[in-house]
Design a protein around this motif. Structure first.
Motif, PDB file in Angstrom:
ATOM      1  N   TYR A 121      48.133  50.517  27.134  1.00 46.18           N
ATOM      2  CA  TYR A 121      48.907  49.478  27.742  1.00 46.18           C
ATOM      3  C   TYR A 121      48.084  48.506  28.614  1.00 46.18           C
ATOM      4  N   PRO A 122      48.233  47.123  28.187  1.00 45.33           N
ATOM      5  CA  PRO A 122      47.385  46.016  28.745  1.00 45.33           C
ATOM      6  C   PRO A 122      47.681  45.866  30.282  1.00 45.33           C
ATOM      7  N   VAL A 123      46.555  45.514  31.132  1.00 45.74           N
ATOM      8  CA  VAL A 123      46.538  45.451  32.356  1.00 45.74           C
ATOM      9  C   VAL A 123      46.081  43.778  32.754  1.00 45.74           C
ATOM     10  N   PHE A 124      46.878  43.353  33.571  1.00 45.09           N
ATOM     11  CA  PHE A 124      46.750  41.928  33.923  1.00 45.09           C
ATOM     12  C   PHE A 124      46.557  41.665  35.372  1.00 45.09           C
ATOM     13  N   ILE A 125      46.025  40.534  35.551  1.00 39.52           N
ATOM     14  CA  ILE A 125      46.103  39.746  37.072  1.00 39.52           C
ATOM     15  C   ILE A 125      46.408  38.484  36.730  1.00 39.52           C
ATOM     16  N   GLY A 126      47.703  37.958  37.074  1.00 39.96           N
ATOM     17  CA  GLY A 126      48.375  36.662  36.679  1.00 39.96           C
ATOM     18  C   GLY A 126      48.294  36.768  35.355  1.00 39.96           C
ATOM     19  N   ASP A 127      47.789  35.711  34.390  1.00 39.84           N
ATOM     20  CA  ASP A 127      48.004  35.670  33.093  1.00 39.84           C
ATOM     21  C   ASP A 127      46.590  36.031  32.279  1.00 39.84           C
ATOM     22  N   GLU A 128      45.759  36.781  33.250  1.00 36.78           N
ATOM     23  CA  GLU A 128      44.650  37.136  32.523  1.00 36.78           C
ATOM     24  C   GLU A 128      44.497  38.485  32.167  1.00 36.78           C
ATOM     25  N   GLN A 129      44.540  38.944  31.027  1.00 38.01           N
ATOM     26  CA  GLN A 129      44.424  40.531  30.837  1.00 38.01           C
ATOM     27  C   GLN A 129      42.962  40.998  31.177  1.00 38.01           C
ATOM     28  N   ILE A 130      42.956  42.124  31.997  1.00 36.03           N
ATOM     29  CA  ILE A 130      41.669  42.172  32.721  1.00 36.03           C
ATOM     30  C   ILE A 130      41.005  43.612  32.089  1.00 36.03           C
ATOM     31  N   GLY A 131      42.105  44.440  31.317  1.00 37.24           N
ATOM     32  CA  GLY A 131      41.633  45.577  30.672  1.00 37.24           C
ATOM     33  C   GLY A 131      42.953  46.293  30.156  1.00 37.24           C
TER      34      GLY A 131
ATOM     35  N   GLU B 155      34.934  43.040  38.381  1.00 31.48           N
ATOM     36  CA  GLU B 155      35.239  42.220  39.789  1.00 31.48           C
ATOM     37  C   GLU B 155      36.685  42.295  40.376  1.00 31.48           C
ATOM     38  N   HIS B 156      37.604  42.824  39.798  1.00 30.04           N
ATOM     39  CA  HIS B 156      39.004  43.170  40.051  1.00 30.04           C
ATOM     40  C   HIS B 156      39.098  44.585  40.538  1.00 30.04           C
ATOM     41  N   ALA B 157      37.981  45.375  40.709  1.00 24.72           N
ATOM     42  CA  ALA B 157      38.206  46.925  40.814  1.00 24.72           C
ATOM     43  C   ALA B 157      38.234  47.187  42.430  1.00 24.72           C
ATOM     44  N   ALA B 158      38.412  46.587  43.280  1.00 25.66           N
ATOM     45  CA  ALA B 158      38.572  46.885  44.741  1.00 25.66           C
ATOM     46  C   ALA B 158      39.925  47.724  44.893  1.00 25.66           C
ATOM     47  N   VAL B 159      39.725  48.976  45.819  1.00 21.50           N
ATOM     48  CA  VAL B 159      41.026  49.499  46.108  1.00 21.50           C
ATOM     49  C   VAL B 159      41.842  48.652  46.806  1.00 21.50           C
ATOM     50  N   GLY B 160      43.127  48.601  46.403  1.00 18.69           N
ATOM     51  CA  GLY B 160      44.254  47.936  47.195  1.00 18.69           C
ATOM     52  C   GLY B 160      44.529  46.432  46.328  1.00 18.69           C
ATOM     53  N   THR B 161      43.879  46.370  45.476  1.00 14.65           N
ATOM     54  CA  THR B 161      44.119  45.277  44.363  1.00 14.65           C
ATOM     55  C   THR B 161      45.408  45.204  43.633  1.00 14.65           C
ATOM     56  N   GLU B 162      46.143  44.210  43.804  1.00 12.94           N
ATOM     57  CA  GLU B 162      47.463  44.535  42.874  1.00 12.94           C
ATOM     58  C   GLU B 162      47.324  43.921  41.504  1.00 12.94           C
ATOM     59  N   LEU B 163      47.954  44.483  40.713  1.00  8.90           N
ATOM     60  CA  LEU B 163      47.850  43.938  39.159  1.00  8.90           C
ATOM     61  C   LEU B 163      49.151  44.445  38.581  1.00  8.90           C
TER      62      LEU B 163
END
Length: 367
Positions: free
Chosen positions: A302-312, A335-343
């Motif tokens: 399943y794709p993972v996004f932050i905003g409109d960017e697929q990050i993994g 660069e998006h891997a910090a604990v607490g980051t919402e996605l």
């Protein structure tokens, strides 16, 4: 139609109520009594797995040590006789051929345990890089492997042997252990997050030992377990599965098993330069734990996004039987891997909220 391979225990699956599936070309039990019940049994009592589909390769000869140092990422010079080591075969670009266990019998004799679906590929890879003074033999067809896992595993197995099992430490093994009169190699590595043992024996003795273990363990709650529980157990403990957290396109550094990659060891190994660069500069991607905020279960790919960017994408996900939460592992841009980051995870066309959480999801309580 391809005929599925079968382990020596296939004839007794039906007797114990197994529901089988095609797993990498093998006809294997996904469950016996039910994935949730089996998972719970291993976390609280004990479970018995048929892992005879795994591959076993013997490596012998005066150059066996040198050969394996060149082929694998971990440092074999740290391994003593009677000890096992977790390691990785890598491609020159740092991608993963397979993850494996190496058992040291002697300086010139080792046993490698590799993933079932990769056995032929791994053996071909080993042959391709073979050096003089080394012989390799695929002994998978004549070898069965049972795994008894859970807090009561030791006391149950001890009923069938005079060998003091408490003397076999973590990532240690003993050869020629007599279990119910059968000569076995017994190791203590585990793939469930619990204590337990792997038992290697001649394939024609597998049914006898399986039946006996379930007989003597019944009073302690020992149950037969399938691949479904094996997957949820290893996932909660953040133990990688080849084809999900590791692949030709995923390096061991990205998958979070950099502890098994010793880039400064004395002997150069395949993939060393690429992996050294990732260790020094940071890998482009990182494996993280995610917990769903919105209702939905994350599943592989399943794709993972932050905003409109697929990050993994998700590598493994489920409803954790222990935590009763919808959680997953995802390989995402570092660069998006910090604990607490919402996605957001895209589940059946809908973007649902999740958050990065610490892993492993489960650690067994200290005894």
């Amino acid at each position: 139609m391809t005929t599925l391979k079968r382990t020596p225990l296939f004839p007794v699956y039906e007797k114990y109520g197994a529901k089988t599936i095609d797993f990498g070309g093998w006809d294997l039990p996904v469950q016996f009594s039910g994935i949730g019940q089996e998972h719970e049994a291993v976390r609280t009592k004990a479970g018995l797995f048929d892992v005879s589909h795994m591959g076993e390769v013997e490596v012998k000869g005066e150059k066996a040590f040198l050969y394996l140092q060149q082929m694998t990422t971990n440092d074999l010079s740290k391994l003593e006789v009677g000890q096992a080591q977790y390691s990785v075969f890598c491609y020159p670009d740092g991608g993963t051929v397979d993850d494996l266990l190496i058992y040291k019998y002697a300086d010139d004799h080792y046993l490698l345990v590799i993933n079932a679906g990769n056995t032929d590929k791994d053996f071909a890879w080993m042959q391709e890089h073979l050096i003089d003074g080394v012989q390799i033999e695929n002994i998978s067809p004549q070898t069965a492997q049972l795994a008894i896992q859970g807090p009561l595993a030791e006391s149950i197995l001890q009923k069938l042997t005079d060998t003091d099992l408490s003397a076999i430490g973590f990532f240690r093994f003993q050869r020629d252990v007599q279990i119910d009169g059968i000569s076995c190699l017994v190791s203590r590595t585990g793939y469930t997050g619990e204590d337990g043992f792997e038992i290697y024996l001649d394939h024609d003795k597998a049914i006898q030992l399986w039946d006996r273990l379930l007989e003597v363990g019944q009073a302690d709650g020992l149950v037969p377990c399938g691949l479904g529980a094996r997957d949820t157990l290893r996932f909660e403990a953040k133990l990688p599965l080849y084809g999900q957290e590791l692949s030709q396109d995923i390096s061991p550094i990205e998958a979070g098993i950099g502890f098994a990659v010793k880039v400064d060891k004395d002997v150069p190994f395949i993939g060393q330069e690429a992996l050294k660069a990732q260790k020094e500069n940071g890998a482009p991607r990182k494996l993280v734990g995610i917990e769903m905020i919105d209702r939905g279960i994350p599943r592989s790919h399943y794709p993972v996004f932050i905003g409109d960017e697929q990050i993994g994408e998700v590598t493994t996900g489920t409803q954790s039987p222990t935590l009763k939460k919808n959680v997953g592992l995802a390989l995402i841009k570092a660069e998006h891997a910090a604990v607490g980051t919402e996605l957001d995870v895209e589940i059946r066309g809908k973007r649902l909220k999740a958050v990065i959480v610490p892993t492993p999801f489960y650690k067994r309580p200290k005894q």
